[in-house]
Design an enzyme around this catalytic site. Structure first.
Site, PDB file in Angstrom:
ATOM      1  N   HIS A  39      -5.615  -4.152  -1.450  1.00  0.00           N
ATOM      2  CA  HIS A  39      -5.460  -3.111  -2.480  1.00  0.00           C
ATOM      3  C   HIS A  39      -5.472  -3.667  -3.902  1.00  0.00           C
ATOM      4  CE1 HIS A  39      -4.781   0.382   0.100  1.00  0.00           C
ATOM      5  NE2 HIS A  39      -4.233  -0.485   0.933  1.00  0.00           N
ATOM      6  N   LYS A  41     -12.428  -0.814   0.656  1.00  0.00           N
ATOM      7  CA  LYS A  41     -11.628   0.033  -0.253  1.00  0.00           C
ATOM      8  C   LYS A  41     -12.358   0.133  -1.592  1.00  0.00           C
ATOM      9  CE  LYS A  41      -7.472  -1.218   2.292  1.00  0.00           C
ATOM     10  NZ  LYS A  41      -7.476  -0.154   3.281  1.00  0.00           N
ATOM     11  N   SER A  59       0.795  -1.235   0.000  1.00  0.00           N
ATOM     12  CA  SER A  59       0.000   0.000   0.000  1.00  0.00           C
ATOM     13  C   SER A  59       0.824   1.281   0.000  1.00  0.00           C
ATOM     14  CB  SER A  59      -0.957  -0.014   1.189  1.00  0.00           C
ATOM     15  OG  SER A  59      -0.229  -0.139   2.382  1.00  0.00           O
TER      16      SER A  59
HETATM   17  N1  PMP Z   1      -4.844  -5.260   4.789  1.00  0.00           N
HETATM   18  C1  PMP Z   1      -4.265  -4.263   4.096  1.00  0.00           C
HETATM   19  C2  PMP Z   1      -3.122  -4.584   3.175  1.00  0.00           C
HETATM   20  C3  PMP Z   1      -4.731  -2.939   4.220  1.00  0.00           C
HETATM   21  O1  PMP Z   1      -4.172  -1.952   3.525  1.00  0.00           O
HETATM   22  C4  PMP Z   1      -5.824  -2.684   5.089  1.00  0.00           C
HETATM   23  C5  PMP Z   1      -6.408  -1.293   5.245  1.00  0.00           C
HETATM   24  N2  PMP Z   1      -5.529  -0.288   5.511  1.00  0.00           N
HETATM   25  C6  PMP Z   1      -6.385  -3.751   5.788  1.00  0.00           C
HETATM   26  C7  PMP Z   1      -5.883  -5.019   5.611  1.00  0.00           C
HETATM   27  C8  PMP Z   1      -7.532  -3.523   6.737  1.00  0.00           C
HETATM   28  O2  PMP Z   1      -8.710  -3.423   6.029  1.00  0.00           O
HETATM   29  P1  PMP Z   1     -10.014  -2.772   6.678  1.00  0.00           P
HETATM   30  O3  PMP Z   1      -9.878  -1.290   6.519  1.00  0.00           O
HETATM   31  O4  PMP Z   1     -11.130  -3.355   5.899  1.00  0.00           O
HETATM   32  O5  PMP Z   1     -10.055  -3.182   8.115  1.00  0.00           O
END
Ligand code: PMP
Length: 395
Positions: free
Chosen positions: A212, A243, A184
């Site tokens: 992502h 997302k 990310s």
């Molecule tokens: N895994 C990754 C790689 C993420 O970027 C994120 C969100 N920042 C999450 C899990 C967590 O997802 P959520 O916002 O649905 O809790």
């Protein structure tokens, strides 16, 4: 005792944050999350959200949410194992398994919960979890909840991964390799074909967090596994519904056996109320829209390429992203935060990301272009980037 109740020990830590220059107030959004928003009272172009396809405020999702509320109410009323497993939750899981082209999909209340619950449930003492050093915090926390041993390999470095696999082969019962599908902070894609080959060579299981990649890569946004044509060769694929899908929730796609086990042992699902009907209704509409047409994913990629090319032509360093995530690397931490502040003053909101989230000296503003941005909004943002870049001698 008085000191304890005044939380003096926390007040001191908060003062430390202020001294380090990392104390901040939460930004307040006074509109829906979309391409242009009202932030702290000002209208700004939003280049900071994970709302890749513009679904968070899409009329079709809002209508589906309202319909679901009318039929199922505002809340699920219990955990899934008691009486919170509504038919709408099962319909969602069936739709997700179709979307991901896997036997089954198991839904959690968030992507974070999904990692926290799944890793712990599928590993135990005597196993080892092998994780990319840049994996998301929820993978790190999920791994810490497991009784398995843990090892880290260098970011996307297959020699480093193989070295750990060699050392682990005869020492542990099961090996679980975990990687983000798309990283990310830099927008690079995991070397999944090579990871899967190594996993097969060393008889390890694979676990991809595609938060992502889902809704972004592959046919109709089916994700990184689909992008590389690796269906059937990855054991656990995580996706988030917060997302690209634009709502909230998380899921893991895989086999029926995985589903059966998780429905008995995934602690965030066993001990926390299931997703509200409004969220489930909206998510199902988003998945239907993705499978109906590539209109949204096409526009996302088109906008991302347009924006990235314009910034690159101006001379900004946009790193080595392979996805719509567009970092603009500034380097110095203070300069990065100043750059982000000046962009905001001129009506463009892009969050600054610095150490410890990224390595020292690689501070960047991370631009998240979406399908919902118009070319005019992107042009305006590029103009502001150019002005501030020149003002700060970055260009
Ligand atoms: N895994 C990754 C790689 C993420 O970027 C994120 C969100 N920042 C999450 C899990 C967590 O997802 P959520 O916002 O649905 O809790």
């Amino acid at each position: 005792m008085a000191n304890v109740h005044e939380l003096k020990f926390l007040k001191e830590k908060i003062e430390d944050l202020k001294e380090q220059g990392v104390y901040r107030k939460l930004p307040v959004l006074e509109s829906a999350n979309q391409a242009e928003v009202i932030l702290n009272g000002n209208k700004v172009i939003n280049l900071s959200s994970n709302n890749y396809l513009g679904f968070a405020n899409h009329p079709r999702l809002k209508k589906a949410a309202i319909d679901a509320v009318e039929k199922y109410g505002a809340g699920a009323g219990a955990v899934r194992t008691i009486i919170g497993n509504m038919s709408i939750h099962e319909e969602l899981e069936a739709l997700l398994s179709k979307f991901k082209r896997e036997e089954a999909a198991f839904v959690y209340q968030s992507g974070f919960n999904c990692n926290a619950g799944t890793i712990q449930a599928v590993t135990e003492a005597g196993d080892i979890i092998i994780s990319d050093e840049l994996n998301h915090a929820s993978i790190i926390d999920g791994s810490r909840l497991s009784k398995a041993n843990r090892a880290i390999y260098k970011h996307s470095d297959m020699d480093s991964l193989e070295q750990v696999l060699k050392e682990s082969r005869d020492k542990y019962r099961n090996i679980l390799i975990i990687t983000d599908g798309v990283f990310s902070m830099d927008g690079d894609i995991a070397k999944l074909p090579e990871i899967v080959e190594l996993a097969e060579k060393y008889e390890a299981m694979t676990y991809v967090d595609d938060a992502h990649g889902s809704g972004v890569l592959g046919e109709s946004g089916r994700g990184t596994v689909d992008h590389f044509g690796l269906h059937g060769r990855v054991d656990f694929t995580i996706g988030t519904l917060s997302k690209a899908i634009g709502v909230v929730g998380g899921y893991v796609a895989g086999s029926n056996t995985m589903y059966e086990w998780l429905s008995h042992r995934a602690r965030p699902v066993l001990f926390s109320t299931s997703l509200p009907p409004a969220a489930v209704g909206a998510i199902m509409e988003a998945l239907t829209m993705l499978m109906e047409s590539t209109e949204y994913t096409d526009r996302l990629w088109d906008n991302a390429k347009y924006f990235k090319t314009k910034l690159g032509t101006l001379g900004f360093n946009t790193g080595h992203s392979e996805t719509p995530i567009t970092p603009v690397i500034i380097g110095d931490e203070a300069k990065t935060m100043e750059f982000s502040r000046k962009l905001l003053e001129k009506g463009v909101y892009v969050s600054g990301i610095v150490f410890p989230t990224v390595p020292k000296g690689t501070g960047r503003v991370r631009c998240m272009v979406t399908a919902a941005h118009t070319k005019e909004q992107l042009d305006k943002a590029v103009e502001v980037f150019e002005q501030v870049g020149k003002e700060m001698n970055i260009l």
